[in-house]
Design an enzyme around this catalytic site. Structure first.
Site, PDB file in Angstrom:
ATOM      1  N   ASN A  11       4.200   7.478   4.530  1.00 47.34           N
ATOM      2  CA  ASN A  11       4.670   8.689   5.233  1.00 47.34           C
ATOM      3  C   ASN A  11       3.554   9.585   5.738  1.00 47.34           C
ATOM      4  O   ASN A  11       3.800  10.510   6.498  1.00 47.34           O
ATOM      5  CB  ASN A  11       5.625   9.496   4.338  1.00 47.34           C
ATOM      6  CG  ASN A  11       4.970   9.951   3.060  1.00 47.34           C
ATOM      7  OD1 ASN A  11       4.256   9.173   2.422  1.00 47.34           O
ATOM      8  ND2 ASN A  11       5.182  11.187   2.674  1.00 47.34           N
ATOM      9  N   ARG A  12       2.330   9.340   5.291  1.00 50.41           N
ATOM     10  CA  ARG A  12       1.236  10.194   5.785  1.00 50.41           C
ATOM     11  C   ARG A  12      -0.112   9.466   5.621  1.00 50.41           C
ATOM     12  O   ARG A  12      -0.191   8.410   5.008  1.00 50.41           O
ATOM     13  CB  ARG A  12       1.222  11.528   5.053  1.00 50.41           C
ATOM     14  CG  ARG A  12       0.984  11.392   3.566  1.00 50.41           C
ATOM     15  CD  ARG A  12       0.903  12.769   2.921  1.00 50.41           C
ATOM     16  NE  ARG A  12       0.120  12.699   1.717  1.00 50.41           N
ATOM     17  CZ  ARG A  12       0.544  13.126   0.516  1.00 50.41           C
ATOM     18  NH1 ARG A  12       1.729  13.664   0.401  1.00 50.41           N
ATOM     19  NH2 ARG A  12      -0.235  13.024  -0.522  1.00 50.41           N
ATOM     20  N   GLY A  13      -1.129  10.079   6.198  1.00 45.84           N
ATOM     21  CA  GLY A  13      -2.503   9.597   6.003  1.00 45.84           C
ATOM     22  C   GLY A  13      -2.703   8.147   6.439  1.00 45.84           C
ATOM     23  O   GLY A  13      -2.232   7.714   7.502  1.00 45.84           O
ATOM     24  N   ILE A  14      -3.395   7.395   5.597  1.00 49.43           N
ATOM     25  CA  ILE A  14      -3.745   6.012   5.920  1.00 49.43           C
ATOM     26  C   ILE A  14      -2.479   5.162   6.042  1.00 49.43           C
ATOM     27  O   ILE A  14      -2.351   4.340   6.963  1.00 49.43           O
ATOM     28  CB  ILE A  14      -4.690   5.449   4.825  1.00 49.43           C
ATOM     29  CG1 ILE A  14      -6.026   6.217   4.840  1.00 49.43           C
ATOM     30  CG2 ILE A  14      -4.910   3.962   5.014  1.00 49.43           C
ATOM     31  CD1 ILE A  14      -6.953   5.887   3.672  1.00 49.43           C
ATOM     32  N   ARG A  34       7.141   9.112  -1.644  1.00 47.18           N
ATOM     33  CA  ARG A  34       7.530   9.680  -2.937  1.00 47.18           C
ATOM     34  C   ARG A  34       8.315  10.958  -2.788  1.00 47.18           C
ATOM     35  O   ARG A  34       9.250  11.206  -3.534  1.00 47.18           O
ATOM     36  CB  ARG A  34       6.281   9.914  -3.794  1.00 47.18           C
ATOM     37  CG  ARG A  34       6.600  10.348  -5.214  1.00 47.18           C
ATOM     38  CD  ARG A  34       5.349  10.493  -6.028  1.00 47.18           C
ATOM     39  NE  ARG A  34       4.317  11.215  -5.291  1.00 47.18           N
ATOM     40  CZ  ARG A  34       3.216  11.697  -5.842  1.00 47.18           C
ATOM     41  NH1 ARG A  34       2.989  11.526  -7.118  1.00 47.18           N
ATOM     42  NH2 ARG A  34       2.318  12.343  -5.119  1.00 47.18           N
ATOM     43  N   ASP A  53       9.481   6.084  -6.073  1.00 44.15           N
ATOM     44  CA  ASP A  53       8.304   6.397  -6.889  1.00 44.15           C
ATOM     45  C   ASP A  53       7.847   5.093  -7.530  1.00 44.15           C
ATOM     46  O   ASP A  53       8.592   4.492  -8.327  1.00 44.15           O
ATOM     47  CB  ASP A  53       8.702   7.447  -7.950  1.00 44.15           C
ATOM     48  CG  ASP A  53       7.514   7.904  -8.753  1.00 44.15           C
ATOM     49  OD1 ASP A  53       6.516   7.145  -8.862  1.00 44.15           O
ATOM     50  OD2 ASP A  53       7.569   9.021  -9.290  1.00 44.15           O
ATOM     51  N   GLY A  82      -1.356   5.877  -3.539  1.00 44.43           N
ATOM     52  CA  GLY A  82      -2.355   6.160  -4.566  1.00 44.43           C
ATOM     53  C   GLY A  82      -2.558   7.656  -4.738  1.00 44.43           C
ATOM     54  O   GLY A  82      -2.207   8.437  -3.851  1.00 44.43           O
ATOM     55  N   TYR A 145      -9.913   7.452 -11.283  1.00 47.08           N
ATOM     56  CA  TYR A 145      -9.612   6.898  -9.957  1.00 47.08           C
ATOM     57  C   TYR A 145     -10.462   5.653  -9.688  1.00 47.08           C
ATOM     58  O   TYR A 145      -9.949   4.612  -9.261  1.00 47.08           O
ATOM     59  CB  TYR A 145      -9.884   7.988  -8.917  1.00 47.08           C
ATOM     60  CG  TYR A 145      -9.646   7.582  -7.484  1.00 47.08           C
ATOM     61  CD1 TYR A 145      -8.352   7.476  -6.972  1.00 47.08           C
ATOM     62  CD2 TYR A 145     -10.715   7.347  -6.620  1.00 47.08           C
ATOM     63  CE1 TYR A 145      -8.140   7.132  -5.641  1.00 47.08           C
ATOM     64  CE2 TYR A 145     -10.510   7.013  -5.291  1.00 47.08           C
ATOM     65  CZ  TYR A 145      -9.217   6.901  -4.805  1.00 47.08           C
ATOM     66  OH  TYR A 145      -9.013   6.561  -3.484  1.00 47.08           O
ATOM     67  N   LYS A 149      -9.219   1.803  -9.004  1.00 46.81           N
ATOM     68  CA  LYS A 149      -9.484   1.140  -7.724  1.00 46.81           C
ATOM     69  C   LYS A 149     -10.341  -0.116  -7.905  1.00 46.81           C
ATOM     70  O   LYS A 149     -10.188  -1.095  -7.178  1.00 46.81           O
ATOM     71  CB  LYS A 149     -10.158   2.116  -6.755  1.00 46.81           C
ATOM     72  CG  LYS A 149      -9.232   3.250  -6.302  1.00 46.81           C
ATOM     73  CD  LYS A 149      -8.070   2.717  -5.489  1.00 46.81           C
ATOM     74  CE  LYS A 149      -7.207   3.794  -4.887  1.00 46.81           C
ATOM     75  NZ  LYS A 149      -6.079   3.263  -4.109  1.00 46.81           N
TER      76      LYS A 149
HETATM   77  P1  NAD Z   1      -2.468  10.712   0.865  1.00 44.58           P
HETATM   78  O1  NAD Z   1      -2.546  11.559  -0.344  1.00 44.58           O
HETATM   79  O2  NAD Z   1      -2.420  11.345   2.210  1.00 44.58           O
HETATM   80  O3  NAD Z   1      -1.239   9.695   0.751  1.00 44.58           O
HETATM   81  C1  NAD Z   1      -0.952   9.037  -0.450  1.00 44.58           C
HETATM   82  C2  NAD Z   1       0.382   8.354  -0.312  1.00 44.58           C
HETATM   83  O4  NAD Z   1       0.716   7.750  -1.572  1.00 44.58           O
HETATM   84  C3  NAD Z   1       1.502   9.321   0.034  1.00 44.58           C
HETATM   85  O5  NAD Z   1       2.335   8.724   0.987  1.00 44.58           O
HETATM   86  C4  NAD Z   1       2.262   9.458  -1.289  1.00 44.58           C
HETATM   87  O6  NAD Z   1       3.661   9.682  -1.096  1.00 44.58           O
HETATM   88  C5  NAD Z   1       2.037   8.094  -1.904  1.00 44.58           C
HETATM   89  N1  NAD Z   1       2.214   8.118  -3.364  1.00 44.58           N
HETATM   90  C6  NAD Z   1       1.431   8.728  -4.278  1.00 44.58           C
HETATM   91  N2  NAD Z   1       1.951   8.547  -5.512  1.00 44.58           N
HETATM   92  C7  NAD Z   1       3.074   7.800  -5.369  1.00 44.58           C
HETATM   93  C8  NAD Z   1       4.054   7.299  -6.254  1.00 44.58           C
HETATM   94  N3  NAD Z   1       4.012   7.515  -7.566  1.00 44.58           N
HETATM   95  N4  NAD Z   1       5.074   6.577  -5.741  1.00 44.58           N
HETATM   96  C9  NAD Z   1       5.151   6.356  -4.424  1.00 44.58           C
HETATM   97  N5  NAD Z   1       4.257   6.796  -3.521  1.00 44.58           N
HETATM   98  C10 NAD Z   1       3.239   7.524  -3.996  1.00 44.58           C
HETATM   99  O7  NAD Z   1      -3.709   9.723   0.740  1.00 44.58           O
HETATM  100  P2  NAD Z   1      -4.471   8.802   1.779  1.00 44.58           P
HETATM  101  O8  NAD Z   1      -5.794   9.386   1.973  1.00 44.58           O
HETATM  102  O9  NAD Z   1      -3.627   8.431   2.933  1.00 44.58           O
HETATM  103  O10 NAD Z   1      -4.681   7.518   0.838  1.00 44.58           O
HETATM  104  C11 NAD Z   1      -3.937   6.327   0.932  1.00 44.58           C
HETATM  105  C12 NAD Z   1      -4.605   5.283   0.041  1.00 44.58           C
HETATM  106  O11 NAD Z   1      -5.957   5.109   0.472  1.00 44.58           O
HETATM  107  C13 NAD Z   1      -4.680   5.694  -1.428  1.00 44.58           C
HETATM  108  O12 NAD Z   1      -4.473   4.565  -2.236  1.00 44.58           O
HETATM  109  C14 NAD Z   1      -6.099   6.206  -1.569  1.00 44.58           C
HETATM  110  O13 NAD Z   1      -6.559   6.086  -2.879  1.00 44.58           O
HETATM  111  C15 NAD Z   1      -6.828   5.290  -0.623  1.00 44.58           C
HETATM  112  N6  NAD Z   1      -8.108   5.822  -0.145  1.00 44.58           N
HETATM  113  C16 NAD Z   1      -8.179   7.019   0.507  1.00 44.58           C
HETATM  114  C17 NAD Z   1      -9.416   7.472   0.938  1.00 44.58           C
HETATM  115  C18 NAD Z   1      -9.585   8.772   1.669  1.00 44.58           C
HETATM  116  O14 NAD Z   1     -10.740   9.187   1.892  1.00 44.58           O
HETATM  117  N7  NAD Z   1      -8.543   9.441   2.096  1.00 44.58           N
HETATM  118  C19 NAD Z   1     -10.568   6.714   0.698  1.00 44.58           C
HETATM  119  C20 NAD Z   1     -10.447   5.502   0.034  1.00 44.58           C
HETATM  120  C21 NAD Z   1      -9.212   5.062  -0.378  1.00 44.58           C
END
Ligand code: NAD
Length: 237
Positions: A11-14, A34, A53, A82, A145, A149
């Site tokens: 739903n957001r981000g990556i 979530r 979740d 994550g 974390y 990972k």
């Molecule tokens: P974000 O916080 O924007 O998004 C995290 C997503 O995980 C959200 O959609 C949230 O709903 C979901 N989530 C978290 N806990 C949950 C649960 N218990 N059940 C279901 N969904 C759950 O983060 P992001 O930056 O988009 O990160 C996405 C992935 O990339 C993560 O695994 C993060 O660790 C990894 N990552 C991010 C970065 C960074 O710099 N942003 C770098 C390396 C790795």
């Protein structure tokens, strides 16, 4: 051909960028999220959004049933959901540690195990796990974390060995610092410090992570399994 794709935390981000890329390529995409509301732009692209979740096996089972009814068994799984709970070791509670592991590692185990039911039946499947450069390098204040990972690498490589003969591939993408909500909590000073260490001198955009995931799920990557692909601007080399 249109595949049934699931992106957790889409739903957001990556995860949003990954879901968008598959949907725009014509795949049948489902995301789990979530909390909150799924983004309008994904709904407009026909993406199925299921609240789930991943720390709750029952919710994972229900989500898969809903997705299978709508799109058929999942053929491409991107385990992206994550969390972080950053703090120094002596301040880190057992819950700070366990909750991060329960989401990032055990949550991934839950969704991967359930997806493999259909993949074994179909005798093919693609699984991409989103780890982090932090899992490979370590990071002060992120022992929980980083451990979760790093564990994804052993998890993926074990499954690559276990299930390669069944035509299911398991690969890991290890992003560096990406411009998302997760990194918005950093101060300007912390951001500047990070960027100073990145050979390419900037954060990644979520679409740059999505491009690597799309490749690993494509026919061009049919002979790649057990790989860890850094998308980190050179930070981890
Ligand atoms: P974000 O916080 O924007 O998004 C995290 C997503 O995980 C959200 O959609 C949230 O709903 C979901 N989530 C978290 N806990 C949950 C649960 N218990 N059940 C279901 N969904 C759950 O983060 P992001 O930056 O988009 O990160 C996405 C992935 O990339 C993560 O695994 C993060 O660790 C990894 N990552 C991010 C970065 C960074 O710099 N942003 C770098 C390396 C790795």
């Amino acid at each position: 051909m249109s595949r049934s794709v699931l992106v957790t935390g889409g739903n957001r981000g990556i995860g949003l960028a990954i879901a968008r890329a598959f949907a725009q390529a014509g795949d049948k995409v489902a995301i789990t999220y979530r909390s909150g509301e799924p983004p309008q732009e994904l709904t407009a692209l026909g993406v199925l959004a299921v609240r789930c979740d991943i720390t709750d096996s029952e919710q994972v089972e229900q989500a898969y049933k809903e997705i299978e009814d709508a799109h058929g068994a999942v053929e491409v799984l991107v385990a992206n959901a994550g969390i972080t709970k950053d703090t120094l070791l002596m301040r880190m509670s057992e819950d700070d540690f366990a909750s991060v592991v329960d989401t990032n590692l055990t949550g991934t185990f839950r969704v991967v195990k359930r997806a493999n039911r259909g993949m074994l039946r179909a005798k093919k499947g693609r699984v991409v796990l989103i780890s982090s450069v932090v899992g490979l390098l370590g990071s002060a204040g992120q022992a929980n974390y980083a451990a979760s990972k790093a564990a994804l690498v052993g998890f993926a490589r074990s499954l690559a060995r276990e299930l390669g003969s069944r035509n299911i591939t398991f690969n890991v993408v290890a992003p560096g610092f990406v411009d998302t909500d997760m990194t918005k909590v950093l101060t300007d000073e912390q951001r500047a410090g990070i960027v100073g260490q990145v050979p390419l001198g900037r954060y990644a955009q979520p679409e740059e992570i999505a491009a690597a995931v799309s490749f690993l799920a494509s026919d061009d990557a049919a002979y790649i399994t057990g790989a860890v692909i850094p998308v980190d601007g050179g930070l981890g080399m």
